[in-house]
Structures are given as C-alpha cells and as structure tokens.
Design an enzyme around this catalytic site. Structure first.
Site, PDB file in Angstrom:
ATOM      1  N   CYS B 105       0.889  -1.167   0.000  1.00 16.58           N
ATOM      2  CA  CYS B 105       0.000   0.000   0.000  1.00 16.58           C
ATOM      3  C   CYS B 105       0.916   1.203   0.000  1.00 16.58           C
ATOM      4  CB  CYS B 105      -0.925   0.029   1.211  1.00 16.58           C
ATOM      5  SG  CYS B 105      -1.992   1.483   1.204  1.00 16.58           S
ATOM      6  N   CYS B 108      -0.685   4.432   2.255  1.00 17.48           N
ATOM      7  CA  CYS B 108      -0.699   4.378   3.718  1.00 17.48           C
ATOM      8  C   CYS B 108      -0.370   2.947   4.135  1.00 17.48           C
ATOM      9  CB  CYS B 108      -2.036   4.857   4.278  1.00 17.48           C
ATOM     10  SG  CYS B 108      -3.488   4.187   3.461  1.00 17.48           S
ATOM     11  N   SER B 109      -1.259   2.272   4.767  1.00 16.54           N
ATOM     12  CA  SER B 109      -0.962   0.892   5.121  1.00 16.54           C
ATOM     13  C   SER B 109      -2.235   0.055   5.099  1.00 16.54           C
ATOM     14  CB  SER B 109      -0.285   0.812   6.492  1.00 16.54           C
ATOM     15  OG  SER B 109      -1.096   1.446   7.454  1.00 16.54           O
ATOM     16  N   CYS B 110      -3.052   0.261   4.074  1.00 15.15           N
ATOM     17  CA  CYS B 110      -4.256  -0.547   3.917  1.00 15.15           C
ATOM     18  C   CYS B 110      -3.852  -2.015   3.854  1.00 15.15           C
ATOM     19  CB  CYS B 110      -5.011  -0.164   2.650  1.00 15.15           C
ATOM     20  SG  CYS B 110      -5.769   1.474   2.760  1.00 15.15           S
TER      21      CYS B 110
END
Lengths: 122, 207
Positions: B105, B108-110
């Site tokens: 991702c 962000c950090s999906c």
C-alpha cells in the site's frame, strides 16, 4: 515467549489459545483490549481474582445484546468496562462520552489518516 | 457495494469503546501507549494469518471454491465468516508458474486484516512502500526469495476500497493433504507475496 499474562491464562481456562499456548485473536481490537487488561492489571487497578469474577459474570449469560451472539472478547470488553466503572476508574457516563467523542473524530477524519480524538472534542 | 467514503472514517461500536477505554486509561496514567503497542506487536502474528491460511488451503484443495474465490473474493472469504467492518472489497491474486504477485500500500498501510491480522511493521515502513513498486525483485531477495529471472512479478497497490490476498503456489508433494495440514504451510508473508508457502520436503519456503 513468556508474557506477563501467564497468570491470566491460569485464571481463565476458556481463553482462546493456539497450539503454542499463546492467545489468539479474531481482530486487532481483541488484541488491544487484551493488552490493555494486562497493563491495567500491572498498574494495580485490579487483581486477577477480581478480573476472573467480572469476566465470569459476563460469560455466565447476562448478555444484553439479543441481536447477535457475542464472542469471547465481546464479553471481555463488557467486563473490562464494568470492572473499571465499579472500581471508580471510570466515572459514570465517562466511557460513553469518550466513545461519542471518538465517533465524532472518526467522522471528521478522511480515510487513511490517523484518527485523533481532538477532532471529536470541542 | 462499498459504502466507504474517502472524506470520513467509520469505526464500529466495538472499536469506539476500545478507544474510549484506551483514552481513559492513558489520560489517568495507568497505561503508556508505546508500551501497549510493544505488547500488541508481539501478538501480530497471532491474529488473522490463520484465517487467510484457511482460505488458501481451501483454494488449493477445492476447485469449486477456487473458482468462487477468483470470481468474487469478498463473497468467497465471507463464507468463512471473515468480513471487513468497513466494506473493503477483497481481490484474490493467484501465483502461477509465470507470475508472482506481491502486495503493497504505497499511500498508507491498507491491509486485509480480516484474513491476515495486523500488518507487520515492515509493511507500514516507508522503504517497503516505496521500493516494492520500483524494485520488487530486490525487495523479494531481501526477504530471501529468489525467483527465476523469467518469472514476471506483478505488484498490487492496495487502496481503502480494494485489498489483495495473494494465493501462493501449492507446494509439490502435498496431494491428498487435508485442508488443515495444507493451511499449516501457508505463511503470512506468502499471502502478502513477500514469501512462498512452506515446502514440506525441506521445511523451508518452496523455491
């Protein structure tokens, strides 16, 4: 790994564990509430005996949500709230007010950004 | 249908209550959030990866399930009862002899936590997020995965709406294995694409 909750596991035969005897969780929040309980105990807010009684009371069926079957950690969360309120750590209505503040903060935060509580407090 | 919007976030009632507790305990000085994070990180592999491994094992063992998963991963994963709280759409990408899939991702950090649990620290790190797209082969080598030069590497960039689950290749020599035994071969990294399933013959990730 030897975690401080060794005593929790001894006190709670129903705690979901994996083959290595470590706790398992169905969602991140479950790990979070578990870890908070460990830390709150470390801070001296309650004894494991008191915790076991609080959780036992929840598990023994005072489920107040008839619309779904609560999981183990749903009971755990309810027991944690009840115990902290009984101990006077949370004043009446305080947790509900914080919950609403977080809800407002979430709605004011674009997805992907960290949700900060300040946005929910006036 | 996703009802997810970019302009705001939604937390479930449960998540709101957990945050309320954390705020209360932090403000009263009973817990220290960084110490709490350290404790929680020790659990990160204890959450979802087992869910994802069950999905992968069934995909290997059950041709009908595989078809359903590749057609509509959100629905096929929901058959196990694993559903996101925010209506994330799941897509399964299958590794083949020709193609290796890897998930990042960049924004962000999906992360598909319903099947994979909490994201590992490296997944959220800037170096992984920036290099996975630019130099996937180099990143894989750092994870100890050397793929044949001829194998194509496809990198999937997660978003708030779409989360990817990599279906690693089934190791050879596992014909007739039960889904439980197969699931034990499926590592978290193999479902992100930074690893391979465990080769039961060598007890190490298969080449």
């Amino acid at each position: 790994m030897t975690l401080p909750e060794r005593s929790i596991k001894d006190a709670l035969p129903n705690l979901p564990l994996d083959r290595d005897g470590e706790p398992v969780f169905g969602a991140p929040w479950e790990a979070r509430v578990f870890a908070m309980t460990v830390k709150a105990h470390e801070a001296g807010l309650f004894t494991w005996k008191e915790w076991t009684q609080a959780l036992g009371a929840e598990l023994s069926g005072n489920g107040n949500d008839a619309t779904k079957t609560p999981g183990y950690y749903d009971h755990w969360l309810a027991a944690f709230e009840t115990l902290l309120t009984a101990k006077g750590v949370a004043a009446g209505g305080q947790l509900a007010a914080l919950r609403d503040a977080w809800d407002k903060a979430a709605h004011a935060t674009p997805h992907g950004q960290p949700i900060e509580l300040d946005k929910g407090r006036i | 249908m996703s009802d997810h919007d970019h302009d705001h976030s939604d937390l479930s009632d449960t998540e709101l209550r957990v945050r309320a507790l954390e705020t209360l305990l932090t403000e009263k000085g009973y817990i220290d959030p960084p110490a709490l994070d350290v404790l929680i990180e020790t659990y990160e592999t204890k959450i979802g990866p087992k869910n994802g491994a069950m999905v992968v094992a069934k995909t290997w063992a059950d041709a009908d399930y595989r078809e359903r998963l590749l057609a509509d991963a959100t629905a096929a994963i929901a058959e196990f009862g694993f559903t996101g709280r925010q209506g994330e759409h799941m897509v399964a990408v299958e590794n083949t002899d020709e193609t290796h899939n890897m998930v990042v991702c960049t924004l962000c950090s999906c992360y598909p936590w319903t099947v994979l649990g909490l994201p590992p620290v490296w997944y959220k790190s800037a170096p992984y997020r920036s290099r996975a797209v630019r130099d996937p082969r180099g990143v894989l080598e750092e994870f100890g995965v050397r793929l044949p030069r001829a194998k194509h590497i496809r990198v999937w960039d997660s978003t708030a709406e779409v989360r990817y689950l990599v279906i690693p290749q089934r190791p050879l020599g596992t014909d007739g294995w039960s889904e439980d035994d197969l699931a034990a071969l499926v590592t978290r990294d193999s479902m992100i694409g930074t690893g391979l399933a465990i080769d039961p013959l060598v007890k190490e990730p298969a080449a």
